[in-house]
Design a protein around this motif. Sequence first.
Motif, short mmCIF file in Angstrom:
data_model
loop_
_atom_site.label_atom_id
_atom_site.label_comp_id
_atom_site.label_asym_id
_atom_site.label_seq_id
_atom_site.Cartn_x
_atom_site.Cartn_y
_atom_site.Cartn_z
N LEU A 193 0.79 -1.22 0.00
CA LEU A 193 0.00 0.00 0.00
C LEU A 193 0.83 1.27 0.00
O LEU A 193 0.40 2.29 -0.57
CB LEU A 193 -0.92 0.05 1.23
N SER A 275 -3.55 6.01 -0.83
CA SER A 275 -3.96 4.61 -0.88
C SER A 275 -5.25 4.43 -0.11
O SER A 275 -5.41 4.96 0.99
CB SER A 275 -2.89 3.69 -0.28
N ASP A 316 -1.78 -2.53 -7.60
CA ASP A 316 -1.97 -1.21 -8.17
C ASP A 316 -2.29 -1.34 -9.66
O ASP A 316 -1.61 -2.05 -10.40
CB ASP A 316 -0.69 -0.38 -7.98
#
Length: 503
Positions: A193, A275, A316
């Motif tokens: 993250l 995030s 991601d």
Amino acid sequence: MPSSLPGLGTLDAVLDHYATSNPGAEIAVEGDRRLTYIETNQLVDRYCDWLEGKGVQQGDRVALLAAPGIDYLLLLMAASRLGAIYVGVNPRYSSDEMSHVLKVTEPKVLLHAEVPNEHDLAGRAHAAAGRVAVLSAPDVAAMPASAAARKSPAGRMDVAVIVFTSGSTGKPKGAALHHDGLIGAAIGQYDHLDGESRRYISNLPINHVGAIMNTTMGCLVGGGTLIFQAKFDPAGVLALIERERAQTWLQVPAMFTLAVNHPDFANRDLSSLRSICIGGGAVSAPTLAALRSIGAKIFVEYGQTEVMSSVAYSHDGDPDEVLLNTIGKFDPRFETRIADESGGICTIGETGEIQAHGTCVLRSYWGDEKATREAFTADGWLKTGDLAARRPDGNISLKGRLREMIKSGGYNVYPREVEAVIETHESVAEVVVFGAPDDIYGEAVRCAIECKPGVMVTAEVLRQHCAAALANYKIPKSFDIVPMLPRLNNGKVDRASVRSHVA
């Protein structure tokens, strides 16, 4: 692992590392109160002096009844530094639920701190504690400085915390989680993250592995800042993100749904967020779409208490289809598998049970050897009870649960525990508690009830009956009174039919 973080064996060693390498960095924000790493490290040493004065020694349990905040952070770290074991107690627990936690863990002391909108916590603590000493959480800042810096006597595999999670008997079991596993899981989260120091929203209950690992250690292994919210409310968390420029926001789907549906969502500056991580259940498409509008990277994660919280993440850039329909991919640093009933590894598309092995799994269920044995396969793999299949793209799709656990708003609710309470009402003959899909909570707790011949009861009466013995998230959202529950040929209630027909 974070490149700046050496191999550290205990939770408090992470604090000590940053108190040395970046002492003036901010570690915690709670309202107007702010602490740096070096200040917190010194306060933890003072707390250890105080706890030792109360007789706390290595291996003892120390319980805390409080909300997310600095009191929680200090005790978690002080327990680690003494080699003691932290036990969080949720202020939403009923007296019976508190008593169960204390009976299982037998803490040396139960501390309580002020919680917004919770009254007479001290009285409730005393009522539940039995022979356990009950004290107010101390004002550590008013204590004299510790004579010398301390180092924890605990080893990497020693138990750091006991977190209660529901089990097959219906009574919550105390999962004994060790330092190495929690730190390893936190580093895994950091790598997925963050990758840099981040300012974290921290508002999950202090008895929850999500608070201890995800929103505390997951932040601290990167030298980040904990921004505490004592009790979640959607307007409050949006204001907090804007005011404190929070960068990582990790919550359960229900909390995100309530936040994005609040009128303030469109009016707050959330541009600091880098995030967003969704754990504890599946997110809805409308909620995900609203979160996308912020512009932050969005992840989903999967885990459970017994595996230190998280062993799988999306990546991601994954599209919405992956976030909505999978839990991402298993983190390769952890030993995980999807196995069939014989222990064989499932092929792509084949449904089996998610199982885990090695340092990512709990040491035991505290004081329950039988439950501990039953939690593992013959070859030593932890049985999560979750059914899943690996897709051709490597992402994991959850299919259901071997157990009947309900996951409502990020909380685990075991039907048998709720049924046992409802059955004590004089009008109830039989009851089935089950989970039904819910747009906000993921699953809502519901129940179907057959009354005794010649008597009836209202939903409101049963709701009040439950409120006396259960935390509110365990109380069914609806009570369906039916003339007769469906039955199997052997006379037992057909639970599957209840779930499909009544729901």
